[in-house]
Design an enzyme around this catalytic site. Structure first.
Site, mmCIF file in Angstrom:
data_model
loop_
_atom_site.group_PDB
_atom_site.id
_atom_site.type_symbol
_atom_site.label_atom_id
_atom_site.label_comp_id
_atom_site.label_asym_id
_atom_site.label_seq_id
_atom_site.Cartn_x
_atom_site.Cartn_y
_atom_site.Cartn_z
ATOM 1 N N GLU A 191 -46.734 50.177 19.054
ATOM 2 C CA GLU A 191 -45.364 49.903 19.478
ATOM 3 C C GLU A 191 -44.363 50.854 18.830
ATOM 4 O O GLU A 191 -43.189 50.823 19.144
ATOM 5 C CB GLU A 191 -44.996 48.449 19.156
ATOM 6 C CG GLU A 191 -45.580 47.487 20.159
ATOM 7 C CD GLU A 191 -44.892 46.138 20.149
ATOM 8 O OE1 GLU A 191 -43.931 45.948 19.378
ATOM 9 O OE2 GLU A 191 -45.327 45.280 20.936
ATOM 10 N N SER A 471 -67.932 1.990 -22.257
ATOM 11 C CA SER A 471 -69.088 2.216 -23.134
ATOM 12 C C SER A 471 -69.430 3.685 -23.345
ATOM 13 O O SER A 471 -70.311 3.999 -24.137
ATOM 14 C CB SER A 471 -70.304 1.498 -22.576
ATOM 15 O OG SER A 471 -70.034 0.126 -22.483
#
Lengths: 775, 196
Positions: A191, A471
């Site tokens: 272009e 735990s």
């Protein structure tokens, strides 16, 4: 004639009119002034263009790379896995090696053209290597075209993200014009095909566009040159006013006076906006190539180049991940232009238009695949560098992320969390999960998942979700005890009976076992394996709160409150925090601060900093060895026994389940000899999930370790530990007189003196050893 | 309780002393320094396994219960003699070259790559320890040498080298006494090896 001439009224007689004369003078003055002003404007603009363009410092966000894949004979991957890894790196499979980033796969070999890459320790050239192997693994590597064996092949690392400035979101990967495939500028200049001829503004272009637009009845072509577009992107706004247009055209012409065409083109290639990824703006073709195709720009195929050119006009309108049809049409239009311009052959054109867009999946493609890990990297970097340097200097950050391990962890969490959720009939999306995998030696963070939606760059549960660890805390109380070998060994009976603890605030704390039972005298290792709360609280109170807190600190976490409930895990930690303290146990008591960063290079590939892993023995090797033995029992015969149903037979792992009050959090943390993995499962609203550690997180952990093919523990007792035969019934020393014995480690300084009743050497009567136990 | 409060280092020292009292000999060394220990004057290193091993004493020598086999010949002297893979050997060699050329930082990076491939190879840990020394990271040098000793499975060649590194590291930190002890340890193993 002369008369006639003089006789006829002079043609410019009106000039004699004073009024007109004054008007003309005024006009001339005005014009001169205008010209002067315009010249001044141009001079000012010229100065501005020069200083601003010279001062254009590309915002170059730091680029973040995963750890490189290393391939060598005996490497822990087979050919199929290698193919998978190459695909992830954007390598293209084919029938021939068509340049770097391509490979040819066969049944028992793989030929690859490995990309060049500059690493911290060396710049590695492009190499063509044949890898031979099969299902089992890699047998050999050979440099193609020679008999030269290759001992080790390191692939270019995957680009996994960048540290871009938060205010602009501007992100880019700088490219040089010389590195750009010629087809790209050729196509871009269709272009603006007079680019190398015009002076910044193209009159021909304007006329051609005007003609085309007139013919079409609407705007189909722009007249802006590449230079104008660059000027607009760099210095101007998007407003469509005459003033802006004039400024743009003027600056373009001026810029061309100072800068070469190639420089303008290169700047354009790096500046143009090509997409948006949340707050991140994708600038330049270098990043766009990674963002959309997950590979470097110079490896793009014609249809991929065409797609990038197709979206230049409006990357939000032409979003390849959303507007697939629209973008495909526009891409094919660009391909047609390429073909008409003779830049690609008709055959190439035909082939190209049949290709799908081929955009890498996921919202961010390769560059935003690992949000949780990159988040960790960002945090670690923030402590090391100025934000300005990170977001603009183009630093290259080399991290510890292992994409293969990360993928395995992601797959497990995104598959198993929904499954667990379903099993408890929970509403979809309520159960969350997070996980971390680290290396045992070297403290590298290999994988991080911050939630079940592994691509979501939001709340990072692996780092930010601090929950009670339940735990998971117990091993640190047991380790504190085992550090007193004159008082505790693995067989020391613990008192698993009800206890009321008076807290500093006067309240009474009455912990319970999970099964609500009391188990009386339980050997120390069994109390840990079965995760008995009462025995643990008794033990903890015996050794003391502060010594246990010190053990935590030595392992790598010092934010532990001074309350007895820490024995049962009333400590808020993130999965990453847990990985840190379990790593120290896994590494025989050597603490290595977990690192996600290995090295940093400058944008030119020059070494800047390296982050070698650091080591400090903070926990005693002997007691850690004993503790690990007990943690193996957690899996052998304790709360995590389920894992043996999925883990490879014959391999030994150690770990611990964790469950918090009302089953809100389900944890598992454990390790083999090369990997530590931590999994958390719970809800964001902190409501009960119905999962214990063993029924939730462990399910993910077990399958994860299996999928990772994690190496089992190779017991290597430290100098102060010896394995002795023990009678399993009495827990006392055994010898040839005992029919059944088990081997158990003891600290040399505190070997059990008593022999079991079955032992030939038994000198103690049963009443004596019972007395000894319970004294 | 009081022992734990004083920290694990002292706990271990206490534990070691306790152990020595039990076995009836005295020592200056704490735990974790070696997985194989040469026995005083006999000059024969003893593998750590089995109840007959003895913690080395500055004073009294307790003869081992079982005469250990001459072990030195079974241990690889260098990484090249070991079962290390080609990739690791290649990286190790590159690292040695880098060290020889004065690029300790590059050597460190290469050795870390090797360590990622063979995480428990004591030769790599030892080379890393040596590199740390060259990078003036004396503290890290000692830690890495200790880790190498942990993983050496009693290999006296590796252990002697590690004790030399530890001696140099302690010297660099200004701990002359500690350096002498470590050097004595290295010399002891070296003597045992030459006598073997």
């Amino acid at each position: 004639m002369a008369r006639k001439k003089t006789g006829s009224p002079p043609r410019f007689a009106f000039l004699r009119s004073p009024l007109v004369r004054w008007l003309l003078i005024g006009l001339a003055l005005a014009l001169s002034l205008g010209l002067l002003l315009f010249t001044l404007f141009l001079v000012k603009l010229d100065g501005e263009v020069r200083t601003r363009f010279a001062g254009v410092r590309w915002v170059l966000p730091a680029q973040v790379y995963a750890a490189p894949l290393e391939v060598y004979p005996g490497a822990p991957l087979n050919l199929e896995r290698l193919r998978h890894e190459l695909d992830r790196l954007g390598y293209r499979a084919g029938d021939e090696l068509a340049g770097p980033g391509t490979y040819i796969a066969a049944k028992d070999s793989l030929r690859v053209d490995a990309r060049a890459f500059t690493f911290w320790d060396a710049a590695q050239p492009e190499q063509r290597v044949e890898v031979r192997g099969g299902e089992q693994g890699i047998d050999s590597l050979r440099l193609m075209g020679s008999d030269q064996a290759v001992d080790l092949l390191r692939f270019d690392p995957m680009l996994i993200g960048s540290i871009y400035p938060s205010h602009s979101g501007e992100d880019r990967v700088l490219v040089k014009l010389s590195e750009v495939p010629p087809l790209l500028p050729q196509t871009l200049l269709v272009e603006d095909h007079d680019f190398y001829g015009h002076g910044g503004v193209s009159l021909r272009g304007i006329l051609r566009a005007a003609f085309a637009n007139l013919r079409a009845g609407h705007s189909v072509q722009g007249a802006s040159t590449i230079t104008q577009q660059l000027i607009k992107n760099l210095f101007l706004t998007n407003e469509r006013t005459l003033k802006r247009k004039i400024t743009e055209a003027s600056m373009s012409v001026l810029l061309e006076r100072h800068v070469s065409k190639d420089e303008i083109l290169e700047a354009y290639l790096n500046e143009v906006n090509l997409g948006q990824d949340g707050p991140r703006a994708v600038h330049g073709f270098g990043l766009a190539s990674q963002f959309y195709f997950n590979k470097p720009l110079n490896e793009l195929q014609p249809h991929e180049i065409a797609m990038l050119v197709a979206i230049v006009k409006g990357p939000s309108q032409f979003n390849p991940r959303r507007a697939v049809k629209l973008v495909t049409e526009r891409r094919n239009l660009v391909l047609k232009m390429m073909s008409e311009a003779g830049d690609i052959t008709p055959d190439e054109y035909q082939l190209a238009i049949q290709q799908p867009l081929g955009v890498a999946s996921g919202p961010g493609g390769g560059a935003a695949r690992y949000p949780a890990f990159v988040d960790l990297v960002r945090r670690q970097l923030a402590g090391l560098y100025q934000e300005q340097d990170l977001t603009s200097e183009g630093l290259r950050i080399f991290t510890t992320l292992d994409p293969s391990i990360q993928e395995t962890l992601e797959n497990r969490i995104s598959a198993d969390v929904p499954e667990l959720e379903k099993s408890r009939h929970m509403a979809e999306g309520t159960l969350e999960g997070a996980g971390v995998v680290t290396s045992v030696e070297g403290g590298e963070v290999l994988a991080v998942v911050g939630g079940r939606d592994t691509r979501y760059a939001g709340f990072n549960r692996a780092i930010d979700e601090r929950r009670p660890i339940g735990s998971l805390a117990k091993p640190f109380t047991y380790l504190t005890a085992l550090g007193q070998p004159e008082r505790f060994n693995l067989q020391t009976p613990l008192d698993d009976t009800a206890i009321d603890v008076t807290l500093p605030n006067g309240q009474i704390w009455s912990p319970k076992n999970y099964d609500r039972q009391e188990h009386g005298g339980v050997p120390l290792y069994m109390a840990l394996a079965k995760s008995y709360n009462l025995a643990t609280v008794h033990l903890g109170l015996d050794v003391g709160i502060n010594p246990v807190r010190k053990t935590f600190a030595a392992a790598g976490f010092d934010d532990v409150p001074e309350v007895p409930s820490i024995f049962l895990g009333a400590i808020d930690m993130s999965p990453l925090d847990v990985a840190q303290i379990y790593s120290t146990i896994a590494a025989s008591g050597y603490r290595t601060p977990l690192l996600a960063i290995r090295a940093v290079l400058t944008k030119d590939g020059k070494p800047l900093d390296r982050y070698a892993f650091k080591l400090q023995q903070t926990l005693p090797a002997g007691p850690v060895y004993l503790l690990t033995w007990a943690m193996r029992k957690v899996i052998d015969l304790g709360t995590a026994h389920w894992a043996t149903s999925v883990l490879p037979a014959g391999r030994v792992y150690a770990g611990k389940t964790g469950t918090t009050e009302d089953l809100r959090d389900s944890w598992f943390s454990g390790f083999g000899s090369d990997r530590v993995a931590v999994i958390w499962v719970g809800r964001d609203d902190n409501k009960p999930t119905g999962f214990e550690g063993a029924t939730g997180a462990l399910r993910i952990w077990g399958k994860l370790m299996r999928d990772l093919d994690a190496k089992g523990i190779e017991p290597l007792p430290p100098a102060d530990v010896e394995e002795l035969p023990v009678d399993p019934v009495s827990g006392l020393r055994a010898d040839a007189g005992c029919t059944e014995t088990m081997s158990e480690p003891y600290l040399r300084s505190a070997e059990p003196q008593q022999y079991a009743p079955c032992a030939n050497q038994s000198k103690s009567t049963p009443s004596n050893w019972l007395q000894n136990i319970f004294k | 309780m009081s022992i734990v409060k004083a920290g694990f280092g002292r706990t271990l020292a206490a534990a070691a002393v306790f152990g020595l009292i039990l076995s009836g000999c005295a020592t200056e060394q704490g735990q974790g320094e070696s997985s194989s220990v040469p026995v005083g004057g006999s000059g024969v290193p003893v593998p750590a396994t089995g109840t007959g091993s003895v913690i080395p004493g500055a004073g009294t020598l307790i003869p081992p219960v079982v005469t250990p086999p001459a072990i030195s010949q079974n241990y690889p002297k260098t990484i090249q003699d070991s079962s290390a893979g080609k990739a690791v050997l290649s990286l190790y060699k590159q690292a040695q070259d880098a060290r020889a050329a004065g690029h300790a930082d590059q050597a460190e990076a290469l050795l870390e790559r090797a360590q990622r491939i063979e995480a428990h190879n004591p030769f790599i840990w030892q080379a890393l320890a040596g590199t740390k020394l060259e990078l003036n990271k004396a503290d890290q040098a000692e830690q890495f040498a200790n880790r190498s000793n942990d993983l050496a499975r009693g290999n006296p060649y590796i252990e002697a080298g590690n004790w030399r590194i530890i001696a140099a590291a302690r010297q660099a930190r200004g701990d002359a006494g500690g350096a002498m002890q470590a050097q004595a340890r290295a010399d002891e193993i070296a003597r045992a090896l030459s006598a073997d």
